[in-house]
Design a protein around this motif. Structure first.
Motif, PDB file in Angstrom:
ATOM      1  N   ASN A 163       0.830  -1.198   0.000  1.00  0.00           N
ATOM      2  CA  ASN A 163       0.000   0.000   0.000  1.00  0.00           C
ATOM      3  C   ASN A 163       0.873   1.260   0.000  1.00  0.00           C
ATOM      4  OD1 ASN A 163      -3.159  -0.511   0.552  1.00  0.00           O
ATOM      5  ND2 ASN A 163      -1.949  -2.187   1.433  1.00  0.00           N
ATOM      6  N   TRP A 179       1.922   3.915   1.800  1.00  0.00           N
ATOM      7  CA  TRP A 179       1.861   4.292   3.205  1.00  0.00           C
ATOM      8  C   TRP A 179       2.071   5.781   3.440  1.00  0.00           C
ATOM      9  CZ3 TRP A 179      -0.361   2.002   7.062  1.00  0.00           C
ATOM     10  CH2 TRP A 179      -0.704   0.651   6.893  1.00  0.00           C
ATOM     11  N   THR A 230      -0.796   7.652   5.514  1.00  0.00           N
ATOM     12  CA  THR A 230      -0.442   8.458   6.684  1.00  0.00           C
ATOM     13  C   THR A 230      -0.990   9.872   6.552  1.00  0.00           C
ATOM     14  OG1 THR A 230       1.551   7.143   7.090  1.00  0.00           O
ATOM     15  CG2 THR A 230       1.470   9.338   8.076  1.00  0.00           C
ATOM     16  N   THR A 251      -7.338   1.531   2.579  1.00  0.00           N
ATOM     17  CA  THR A 251      -6.129   0.975   1.963  1.00  0.00           C
ATOM     18  C   THR A 251      -6.187   1.142   0.455  1.00  0.00           C
ATOM     19  OG1 THR A 251      -7.079  -1.276   1.888  1.00  0.00           O
ATOM     20  CG2 THR A 251      -5.732  -0.682   3.814  1.00  0.00           C
ATOM     21  N   ARG A 288       3.444  -0.881  10.808  1.00  0.00           N
ATOM     22  CA  ARG A 288       3.145   0.200   9.867  1.00  0.00           C
ATOM     23  C   ARG A 288       2.395   1.339  10.558  1.00  0.00           C
ATOM     24  NH1 ARG A 288       6.010  -0.324   5.077  1.00  0.00           N
ATOM     25  NH2 ARG A 288       6.455  -2.555   4.856  1.00  0.00           N
TER      26      ARG A 288
END
Length: 246
Positions: free
Chosen positions: A20, A22, A26, A37, A97
């Motif tokens: 994914n 990230w 975030t 996701t 994560r």
């Protein structure tokens, strides 16, 4: 809103989670307190396999009737600690994560950040504090069912993020049943949002609160989550919680 890749995933669960975007996730978490996701975590067959576990009572430690407890309408079950491999691997893959986000939020809000690098070490801390029951959830909703706004907080030991994964195809297996969040903003009216969970995708969201920028620095933005009324069909979801229950 991130672009979703609906390609069926392949390979180890850890690789699927890692694949994914990230950075984008975030950013979404920081901006909104929830993020879908960018890639599927589970294939339709894997979703069906997890969904089918609902009727195997020996896989669960307890069943909750939401209407009885005035939590809404519908039912959910808490898994025992003997989790199916794919669920255990999802939880273990998400934790590292999400850990940097959790620690960043704690720093901004000047709150303790007790979470170690290792999930098992963190769960041992939960157990030592009296939170020793599995909190992994399989939820089932039928027509007319819904889930009241709430937080999955079971004691003093709390991880600030969790994940819900859609196991059915919206518009095909069910209608309605959007995932709902509300945020109580500092000195302002509450704000709501809704998300339709695509099959196999996960929604990462705030367990209790998140940091919100203000003129005085960072303020705490309390959040709650629930599910809107299912109009037709059946809706199943898997809930991954990173602290255990009392």
């Amino acid at each position: 809103m991130n672009t979703l890749d609906t390609t069926d995933p392949a390979g180890p669960v850890a690789d699927r989670v890692a694949a994914n975007d990230w950075t984008a996730l975030t950013d979404e978490l920081n901006e909104h307190g929830h993020a879908l996701t960018t890639r599927r975590l589970l294939t339709p067959d894997e979703c069906h396999g997890i969904r089918a576990l609902y009727d195997k009572a020996d896989r669960f430690r307890t069943t909750v009737d939401m209407a009885r407890h005035r939590f809404g309408s519908g039912q959910y079950r808490y898994f025992t600690h003997e989790l199916p491999d794919v669920i255990r691997e999802l939880r273990e893959s998400f934790y590292p994560r999400l850990l940097p986000v959790a620690r960043d939020w704690a720093d901004k809000l000047r709150q303790p950040a007790p979470w170690p690098e290792d999930l098992e070490e963190w769960l041992a801390m939960c157990h030592a504090a009296g939170q020793a029951k599995s909190a992994q959830i399989l939820l089932r909703y039928g027509p007319g069912d819904w889930n009241a706004l709430h937080r999955d907080v079971f004691g003093a030991m709390v991880f600030p993020l969790q994940v819900v994964i859609g196991l059915d195809a919206p518009g095909v297996d069910f209608t309605g049943g959007e995932f709902v969040m509300t945020e109580q903003r500092p000195r302002a009216q509450s704000r709501g949002s809704s998300t339709t969970l695509p099959q196999g995708h996960g929604l990462i969201f705030t367990t209790r609160d998140r940091p919100v920028a203000s003129r005085r620095g960072w303020s705490t933005g309390p959040m709650r989550h629930g599910v809107s009324t299912v109009r037709s069909g059946r809706r199943h979801t898997l809930g991954l919680v990173f602290h255990d229950a009392t």
